[in-house]
Each structure stands twice: as structure tokens, then as C-alpha cells.
Design an enzyme around this catalytic site. Structure first.
Site, PDB file in Angstrom:
ATOM      1  N   ALA A  65       0.853  -1.175   0.000  1.00 34.26           N
ATOM      2  CA  ALA A  65       0.000   0.000   0.000  1.00 34.26           C
ATOM      3  C   ALA A  65       0.897   1.236   0.000  1.00 34.26           C
ATOM      4  O   ALA A  65       2.073   1.146   0.360  1.00 34.26           O
ATOM      5  CB  ALA A  65      -0.879  -0.011   1.243  1.00 34.26           C
ATOM      6  N   GLY A 104       0.373  -5.183   0.571  1.00 30.77           N
ATOM      7  CA  GLY A 104      -0.706  -5.117  -0.406  1.00 30.77           C
ATOM      8  C   GLY A 104      -0.277  -5.654  -1.766  1.00 30.77           C
ATOM      9  O   GLY A 104      -1.106  -6.146  -2.537  1.00 30.77           O
ATOM     10  N   GLU A 107      -0.720  -9.217  -1.529  1.00 32.52           N
ATOM     11  CA  GLU A 107      -2.168  -9.462  -1.413  1.00 32.52           C
ATOM     12  C   GLU A 107      -2.860  -9.335  -2.771  1.00 32.52           C
ATOM     13  O   GLU A 107      -3.829 -10.039  -3.047  1.00 32.52           O
ATOM     14  CB  GLU A 107      -2.779  -8.499  -0.387  1.00 32.52           C
ATOM     15  CG  GLU A 107      -2.350  -8.856   1.043  1.00 32.52           C
ATOM     16  CD  GLU A 107      -2.792  -7.824   2.057  1.00 32.52           C
ATOM     17  OE1 GLU A 107      -2.374  -6.651   1.916  1.00 32.52           O
ATOM     18  OE2 GLU A 107      -3.546  -8.163   2.979  1.00 32.52           O
ATOM     19  N   GLU A 127       3.678  -5.890   7.116  1.00 33.94           N
ATOM     20  CA  GLU A 127       2.880  -4.856   7.784  1.00 33.94           C
ATOM     21  C   GLU A 127       3.158  -4.759   9.272  1.00 33.94           C
ATOM     22  O   GLU A 127       3.046  -3.692   9.874  1.00 33.94           O
ATOM     23  CB  GLU A 127       1.390  -5.114   7.565  1.00 33.94           C
ATOM     24  CG  GLU A 127       0.883  -4.746   6.183  1.00 33.94           C
ATOM     25  CD  GLU A 127       1.066  -5.840   5.152  1.00 33.94           C
ATOM     26  OE1 GLU A 127       1.849  -6.781   5.399  1.00 33.94           O
ATOM     27  OE2 GLU A 127       0.438  -5.749   4.087  1.00 33.94           O
TER      28      GLU A 127
HETATM   29  N1  CAA Z   1       4.544   3.439   0.328  1.00 32.99           N
HETATM   30  C1  CAA Z   1       5.057   4.651   0.050  1.00 32.99           C
HETATM   31  N2  CAA Z   1       6.362   4.869  -0.205  1.00 32.99           N
HETATM   32  C2  CAA Z   1       7.182   3.813  -0.179  1.00 32.99           C
HETATM   33  C3  CAA Z   1       6.729   2.515   0.117  1.00 32.99           C
HETATM   34  C4  CAA Z   1       5.343   2.342   0.365  1.00 32.99           C
HETATM   35  N3  CAA Z   1       4.807   1.145   0.612  1.00 32.99           N
HETATM   36  N4  CAA Z   1       7.778   1.673   0.093  1.00 32.99           N
HETATM   37  C5  CAA Z   1       8.855   2.404  -0.226  1.00 32.99           C
HETATM   38  N5  CAA Z   1       8.504   3.697  -0.386  1.00 32.99           N
HETATM   39  C6  CAA Z   1       9.381   4.802  -0.777  1.00 32.99           C
HETATM   40  C7  CAA Z   1      10.413   5.121   0.292  1.00 32.99           C
HETATM   41  O1  CAA Z   1       9.921   6.028   1.244  1.00 32.99           O
HETATM   42  C8  CAA Z   1      11.535   5.702  -0.529  1.00 32.99           C
HETATM   43  O2  CAA Z   1      11.190   7.034  -0.829  1.00 32.99           O
HETATM   44  P1  CAA Z   1      12.332   8.158  -0.972  1.00 32.99           P
HETATM   45  O3  CAA Z   1      13.234   7.673  -2.073  1.00 32.99           O
HETATM   46  O4  CAA Z   1      11.566   9.380  -1.276  1.00 32.99           O
HETATM   47  O5  CAA Z   1      13.015   8.183   0.371  1.00 32.99           O
HETATM   48  C9  CAA Z   1      11.464   4.921  -1.837  1.00 32.99           C
HETATM   49  O6  CAA Z   1      10.154   4.361  -1.878  1.00 32.99           O
HETATM   50  C10 CAA Z   1      12.460   3.802  -1.945  1.00 32.99           C
HETATM   51  O7  CAA Z   1      12.381   3.004  -0.771  1.00 32.99           O
HETATM   52  P2  CAA Z   1      13.693   2.438  -0.056  1.00 32.99           P
HETATM   53  O8  CAA Z   1      14.690   3.516   0.120  1.00 32.99           O
HETATM   54  O9  CAA Z   1      13.229   1.691   1.149  1.00 32.99           O
HETATM   55  O10 CAA Z   1      14.244   1.436  -1.185  1.00 32.99           O
HETATM   56  P3  CAA Z   1      14.873  -0.008  -1.056  1.00 32.99           P
HETATM   57  O11 CAA Z   1      15.142  -0.432  -2.442  1.00 32.99           O
HETATM   58  O12 CAA Z   1      15.947  -0.014  -0.036  1.00 32.99           O
HETATM   59  O13 CAA Z   1      13.692  -0.935  -0.475  1.00 32.99           O
HETATM   60  C11 CAA Z   1      11.487  -1.868  -0.308  1.00 32.99           C
HETATM   61  C12 CAA Z   1      12.530  -1.173  -1.230  1.00 32.99           C
HETATM   62  C13 CAA Z   1      11.990  -3.243   0.094  1.00 32.99           C
HETATM   63  C14 CAA Z   1      10.219  -1.982  -1.100  1.00 32.99           C
HETATM   64  C15 CAA Z   1      11.283  -1.010   0.963  1.00 32.99           C
HETATM   65  O14 CAA Z   1      11.021   0.312   0.591  1.00 32.99           O
HETATM   66  C16 CAA Z   1      10.140  -1.457   1.846  1.00 32.99           C
HETATM   67  O15 CAA Z   1      10.301  -2.355   2.637  1.00 32.99           O
HETATM   68  N6  CAA Z   1       8.982  -0.782   1.708  1.00 32.99           N
HETATM   69  C17 CAA Z   1       7.845  -1.012   2.565  1.00 32.99           C
HETATM   70  C18 CAA Z   1       7.105  -2.244   2.173  1.00 32.99           C
HETATM   71  C19 CAA Z   1       5.900  -2.414   3.048  1.00 32.99           C
HETATM   72  O16 CAA Z   1       5.925  -2.288   4.242  1.00 32.99           O
HETATM   73  N7  CAA Z   1       4.789  -2.741   2.399  1.00 32.99           N
HETATM   74  C20 CAA Z   1       3.555  -2.920   3.117  1.00 32.99           C
HETATM   75  C21 CAA Z   1       2.827  -1.646   3.120  1.00 32.99           C
HETATM   76  S1  CAA Z   1       1.426  -1.714   4.179  1.00 32.99           S
HETATM   77  C22 CAA Z   1       0.254  -2.542   3.314  1.00 32.99           C
HETATM   78  O17 CAA Z   1       0.471  -2.971   2.226  1.00 32.99           O
HETATM   79  C23 CAA Z   1      -1.058  -2.663   4.073  1.00 32.99           C
HETATM   80  C24 CAA Z   1      -2.071  -3.501   3.415  1.00 32.99           C
HETATM   81  O18 CAA Z   1      -2.418  -4.543   3.892  1.00 32.99           O
HETATM   82  C25 CAA Z   1      -2.784  -3.035   2.218  1.00 32.99           C
END
Ligand code: CAA
Length: 691
Positions: A65, A104, A107, A127
């Protein structure tokens, strides 16, 4: 090609429709992406295509998400609308996964009828790290594929499962050749059409849930086994309850409803708000306003380390682990041998390093008693005794030996980097790299910028930190930098509280219950009370002196502030209590009953106040950087965001009022920071302060 919207296209490859998302950086499920998916699947389903492939451009499949949307109103189609559209598609849907299909993202993929992935891909439901649970059916669909135990592990750890393992678990149906994801997914889709494969809906697959029905012990055992790990956090328990609901609900939709309720509870709570704040805090910490992303980097091909002690050895392991050769220089043969031996033992004892990896890493390590051996190093880190005269002597010698352009770093935890740099002819190349002990384990790296440190030295250090798996925060020069400077506030108050009538275990309990892994006195016992204690100079002047003189030097001697039983469990000590009471009598003070509330406020508010002073002096770039230091370096519970986030939660006005009250009764150690006063006067929060 049809452009569905600015982030989604629909194309055809023969009979197969291809929906492509392109929403950098990580294809997160923003309103636009959801709209693209919804409209894309609608259009593809209504066309004469025989199957649909969903694929993403850029570095990754959907990574979840859009976290930045949380807490606000959701526009456009919901994720559930998208999922229903996919799952109900009249033709097979194949999700093509590369990078990370997380949250998500996974999912969504679980609503495709089939999933293919390249071997380098990873999938997971992380999450829990945001204080949440997978709220789009993840807790209901995952156990239907991988079984209840594996699902519990995945949702409560948030771990990323590598594609090969995902294949074995049934999360992925086929691995396709690296770099040929689209071709592989198209071939799979054609096969599905040719073989008339069924439209598999994970929601209908109940066999694995049936196997867990009537076995509540699965959940009870899991809770018990992980109680310590989950202590204080609310999200793991809600994740467990949601998987429990998958097993115990009569229908999928009923389970989904339970999941939604548990998700909403978390989303509304303070813990998730703190953890989501922290997610962005860590990423913000990489951004240095006057050091742009395109600042040139100095190549670091070889690292030199001065000092083969615990710190030097731990620091060396970070570089060896990433394939960077290291030379350690010591003054005495015995110390060098011991240091190199400890590194080898650490690898041999590690559960993750295989024997051949240990040998490969040790082959990159050399030791020497000769300073000249540092001449070809691109980065030299000094990790010797914390004395300014010794550090200056070393840096003056390094200045003569190191090659031009080499970065000269000190691992000091509180000394003045500018003074150290002043003995060299190249202060622009000098920087502080404050690793935390054990340096091969702890995530935090405080990078200390001297007055003259060059921008490319800062940029190189920040990049290198990422390369060796550290979370870096930039600090300015001041005694103790960010972390230890604030810690000294807490330590001072903890010691004072003991002289006023609180026992060490009272203080430790309050801080433990707040969420720290241990309190300051348990920590001292663990580290050893004799750090910095010299027997010859000890004349019973402090509680610590007396304890050390009695050979109560902490856990290693079986007694310190606490008594330890044969299993190593700590117990409040009558001996320590008597020593403390004797000191109180001698000081003429009247001990009083001190409330838990006062203990917490006295230990934590001065830290927040000190954080404000650090900001006011420009020694930290932003409040959230301070929080990153405390969460990663000192065990501040991430579900409370960090001291500055906590300050906002309590309210700057309340912190200020307490500081003033303490100042009036206990003196200027509690003098409020001007910044804190200004925040309150302006009705603002720490989070309003920008870099
Ligand atoms: N939403 C918004 N922004 C996100 C994001 C997300 N889910 N995931 C990453 N970003 C953004 C970061 O803030 C970062 O932005 P900036 O460059 O402006 O700082 C950019 O994307 C790159 O992220 P990273 O620096 O972390 O890049 P990475 O290559 O080291 O890692 C990643 C990539 C593994 C995807 C890591 O970003 C990560 O773990 N992201 C979160 C994943 C997550 O938690 N997903 C679940 C979301 S909650 C959900 O999905 C609820 C549901 O049930 C619907």
C-alpha cells in the site's frame, strides 16, 4: 497499446493481455495505481484476450500500500474492488513478480489465479513492522496456501521469503529465468489457456485451515514461544488473532470482516502511527540538505583499522562481510593475535556464515604491527582507547602515512572530531564513524561531521554505511554527539533517583515496562561495572566503587547492582540496598517514596529537552534523525517512535512544564531548551521542525 492512466498500460501479446504498472519508486498502491489496476482488469476481462498477465516496470513488483496515504481519506477504487475484479476475472490472471511483492503487493498477487517469479524476487507481508496487519485479505489467504504455522511466522516476523522458498511453499507456481519475466509469464499464461487450467481462487481453498481446526494449542504455543519477542507490541497479537479468525470463521467473508476490525484497531492506534512515522524517519535520515545525491563518491576498495580490540574487530567484520579487504594494525603482537582470533571465532560461532564463507572473509583480513601497512587504504578507522592525547598522536602519524584522499575516521563516542582533525594537514578528510557495540551486529552508525569535513567524505560515508547494512545518521561535533549526549541525561537522573530513595530495580522496571530491553542498572551489570574503574584509585566514594571493591563487578562476577542466581537470573540485592542506604544516610538526605511516573519523567523528559538543545545547536539535522539514533542504537521501543516523537505525543507543553518544575526544585540541570520554549510559545510540535 491502451493507456489506462498515467501509471498503467494495457497491451496485447497475441491472445494474452498484459497490464503493466509503472509508478516509481516502488509501484506502491496509490489511488492512481488502484484505478489503473481496476480499469485495466475491467478492460482486459471485457476484451477477447484469453488470459491476463500483470507485470511491473522498474525495480519491483508492487511493494505494498502507499504508506503515505494512510490516515487520510482513500480516493478512487479500493484495494478490495481491485482484488474482486482480479479474482472474478473470467480468464486466467498471472502475476509476474520481480523485486519485492510486499504487503498489499503480495495481497494483490494472491488474487491472481497464478503467480510466477524470477529467482531473485522476494515476497512477504511486512505490515507488522508498521504496527499493522495485512488488511487486504492477507491473513485470510496466506494460511490457505502455506498453512497456519508458516502463515503465523510470516505475518508476525514480516520476513521477506526468497522466490525459491516461496515456490516450495506454494506461494509461487513457477520460477522463470532471471531477466525474462515477461516471456516466462506469457509462456505460463499460454500453457494455462492450452491446458484449460482452472481459475484458482485462493479464498476457496480450505484444506489447510481444516487441518488446524479444533487445535487452539497451535496459537497458544506460538504466543508462548514468542512472548519475549512481541513484548510491548500490539500488532503481532492482532496478526495472530486474524489468522485465528481465518481458521475459526464459517466463511472467507466472515474472516475478512474480522481481519478488517483488527486492522482498523491497529491503524487507529498510537503504535502504528509511531512505526509508520519511523519508516519514513529512517529514509529521511539519508537526506543531507547541503550534500546532494549527486555528490561524487570516493572509491573505498580497502579499509584500514587501528586497534584489534572488541570495537576494531567488530568494525572490521562489517567490511569483510561485504567483500572489502581490511588491514588491522595493532601495537602489540599478542593483542593483534587475540583480535584476529576473536574475529575468526565470531564467524565460526555464527549460525549464518558457512565454513567456506568464514575462510573467504578471513582471507580478506590481514594484521600488522606496522603503521606503514595503512598506506594503501582508502579509509582508515581509528578504534583505540578513548583519550584525546592518544587519538591526536595517531592522527598526526596517519597524516604522514595515509595516501592523499584517504578518509581518516575516528570511532570515538564522544571526543571532539575537530580537535582530532586539527593535528592533520587534511581536516577535510577527517570524519567521525561512531559504531555501536557489538559493531558487527548493531545497526546504527553515527557519522560525525567536523567543521571542515568535505562533502564528498560525508557522501562516501553515508553510502558506505548502506553498503555494510548500517543505518546512518549525521551528527555535528558536541560531547557525546546525539546518542551519548542524551544518554548522559538519563544516566544522571537514574543515579540521582537512587540517592533520593528509588532502588535500581525500581528504575529498571519502569524503563523496561516503557519498552527498553533493559534499564540502566541491568545494562551496567551486563557491560561490567568496572569499565573505566581503576582499583588503585578506588576509595569507596561512589556506590559503584563500593560494589567493584567487593568484587561485585556485574554479571561476569555473578553480582553487581543485582544478585544473580545459578541460571543467571537477576534478583534485587539486599547487599546493594544496604550500600545505597548507607550512602543516603551519609549524605544526610531523606529518602522518599518515588512514583513510577516521576521515575519515567525524570529519566525521559531531560532527554527530550537535550534533543531540543541538539537541534537548536544544529548538531542534528531534524528531530526524526534523533529518533533513528535512539531506536537503532539504544533500544528505544520503535512503537513509541523515538524520544522526539514521544515528546510530541506527550505534548511539548507538558514536557516544558515539567522541566520548569524540576528546575525550580532541583536546579539548572533541568534548564529548558530555548527551542522547546519557542515550540510551546508558537503552539508547534517537534514534527513541525524541518531540516
Ligand atoms: N509506500 C510509500 N512509499 C514507499 C513505500 C510504500 N509502501 N515503500 C517504499 N517507499 C518509498 C520510500 O519512502 C523511498 O522514498 P524516498 O526515495 O523518497 O526516500 C522509496 O520508496 C524507496 O524506498 P527504499 O529507500 O526503502 O528502497 P529499497 O530499495 O531499499 O527498499 C522496499 C525497497 C523493500 C520496497 C522497501 O522500501 C520497503 O520495505 N517498503 C515497505 C514495504 C511495506 O511495508 N509494504 C507494506 C505496506 S502496508 C500494506 O500494504 C497494508 C495492506 O495490507 C494493504
Amino acid at each position: 497499446m491502451t493507456e489506462i492512466n498515467s501509471v498503467t498500460t494495457l497491451t496485447r501479446d497475441g491472445d494474452i493481455a498484459v497490464i503493466t504498472l509503472n509508478s516509481p519508486p516502488v509501484n506502491a498502491l496509490s489511488a492512481k495505481v488502484r484505478e489503473g489496476l481496476f480499469e485495466g482488469f475491467k478492460a482486459a476481462g471485457a476484451s477477447d484476450a484469453k488470459a491476463i498477465v500483470l507485470i511491473c516496470e522498474g525495480r519491483t513488483f508492487i511493494a505494498g500500500a502507499d504508506i503515505s496515504e494512510f490516515g487520510g481519506a482513500m480516493a478512487g477504487p479500493s484495494l478490495f474492488d481491485v482484488q474482486d475484479m482480479m479474482e472474478g476475472s473470467p480468464i486466467p490472471v498471472v502475476a509476474a513478480i520481480h523485486g519485492t511483492a510486499l504487503g498489499g503487493g503480495l495481497e494483490v498477487a494472491l488474487c491472481a489465479h497464478y503467480r510466477v517469479a524470477v529467482p531473485s524476487a522476494r515476497v512477504g507481508l511486512p505490515e507488522v513492522a508498521l504496527g499493522l496487519l495485512p488488511g487486504a485479505g492477507g491473513t485470510q489467504r496466506l494460511p490457505r496456501i502455506v498453512g497456519v504455522e508458516a502463515a503465523l511466522d510470516m505475518v508476525t516476523s514480516g520476513r521477506h521469503v526468497p522466490a525459491k522458498q516461496a515456490l516450495a511453499m506454494g506461494l509461487v507456481d513457477e520460477l522463470v529465468e532471471e531477466g525474462k519475466l515477461l516471456e516466462g509469464a506469457l509462456a505460463f499464461a499460454r500453457k494455462a489457456v492450452a491446458e484449460n487450467k482452472p481459475l484458482v481462487k485462493v479464498r476457496d481453498n480450505n484444506a489447510k485451515l481444516e487441518a488446524a481446526k479444533g487445535k487452539p494449542e497451535i496459537f497458544a504455543d506460538f504466543r508462548k514461544a514468542n512472548a519475549r519477542k512481541f513484548r510491548g507490541f500490539t500488532a503481532p497479537e492482532n496478526n495472530i488473532k486474524a489468522v485465528e479468525a481465518a481458521v475459526n470463521s464459517a466463511t472467507f467473508d466472515e474472516g475478512l470482516k474480522a481481519e478488517r476490525k483488527l486492522f482498523t484497531e491497529l491503524m487507529m492506534g498510537a503504535q502504528s502511527a509511531a512505526q509508520r512515522y519511523y519508516f519514513f524517519a529512517e529514509r529521511q535520515a539519508n537526506k543531507i540538505p547541503d550534500v546532494p545525491d549527486d555528490t561524487p563518491i570516493r572509491p573505498i576498495k580497502k579499509v584500514g583499522i587501528l586497534g584489534a580490540g572488541t570495537m576494531g574487530g567488530g568494525i572490521a567484520m562489517n567490511f569483510l562481510n561485504t567483500g572489502i579487504p581490511v588491514t588491522i594494525v595493532e601495537v602489540q603482537e599478542a593483542a593483534l593475535e587475540r583480535g584476529l582470533g576473536v574475529i575468526r571465532k565470531n564467524y565460526e560461532r555464527s549460525r549464518t556464515a558457512k565454513p567456506e564463507e568464514t575462510e573467504a572473509r578471513m582471507a580478506l583480513l590481514s594484521g600488522s604491527l606496522d603503521f606503514e601497512k595503512l598506506a594503501d587504504c582508502d579509509l582508515i578507522i581509528e578504534a583505540v582507547f578513548e583519550r584525546m592525547d592518544i587519538k591526536k598522536d595517531i592522527f598526526a602519524r596517519l597524516d604522514k602515512v595515509a595516501k592523499p584522499g584517504a578518509i581518516l575516521a575516528s570511532n570515538t563516542s564522544y571526543l571532539d572530531i575537530d580537535e582530532i582533525a586539527s593535528v592533520t594537514s587534511r581536516p577535510q578528510d577527517v570524519i567521525g564513524l561512531h559504531f555501536f557495540s557489538p559493531a558487527n551486529v548493531m545497526k546504527l552508525l553515527e557519522i560525525v561531521r567536523g567543521e571542515k569535513t568535505a562533502k564528498d567524505v560525508i557522501a562516501t560515508s553515508m553510502k558506505l554505511a548502506k553498503q555494510i547494512g548500517k543505518i546512518a545518521v549525521l551528527a555535528g561535533v558536541c560531547p557525546g554527539f546525539i546518542g551519548n549526549r542524551m544518554l548522559s541525561q538519563r544516566q544522571r537522573e537514574a543515579q540521582k533517583l537512587v540517592m533520593e530513595g528509588a532502588m535500581p530495580w525500581d528504575i529498571d522496571r519502569v524503563l523496561y515496562d516503557f519498552g527498553f530491553p533493559m534499564g540502566p542498572f541491568a545494562m551496567s551489570d551486563l557491560a561490567g561495572l568496572d569499565i573505566g574503574w581503576v582499583k588503585e584509585n578506588s576509595h569507596g566514594e561512589t556506590i559503584r566503587d563500593v560494589l567493584c571493591e567487593m568484587d561485585r563487578r556485574g554479571q561476569k562476577t555473578g553480582a553487581g547492582y543485582y544478585d544473580y542466581d545459578e541460571k543467571g537470573a537477576a534478583k534485587p540485592s539486599p547487599v546493594t540496598e544496604k550500600i545505597i542506604n548507607d550512602f543516603i544516610v551519609k549524605s544526610g538526605a531523606n529518602p522518599r517514596k518515588i512514583s513510577d511516573e516521576e521515575i519515567l519523567e525524570r529519566c525521559v523528559y531531560p532527554m527530550i529537552n537535550e534533543g531540543a538543545k541538539i537541534l537548536e545547536e544544529g548538531k542534528a539535522i531534524r528531530p526524526s534523525d534523533i529518533d533513528v539514533v535512539w531506536v537503532n542504537g539504544y533500544g528505544w521501543p520503535v512503537y513509541r517512535g523515538g524520544p522526539m516523537h514521544y515528546g510530541d505525543l506527550v505534548g511539548a507543553d507538558k514536557v516544558l512544564a515539567k522541566m520548569k518544575e524540576f528546575q525550580a526544585t532541583m536546579g539548572d540541570a533541568f534548564a529548558p531548551s530555548a527551542l522547546l520554549e519557542k515550540l510551546v510559545a508558537d503552539g508547534k510540535k517537534f514534527s513541525d521542525i524541518k531540516a
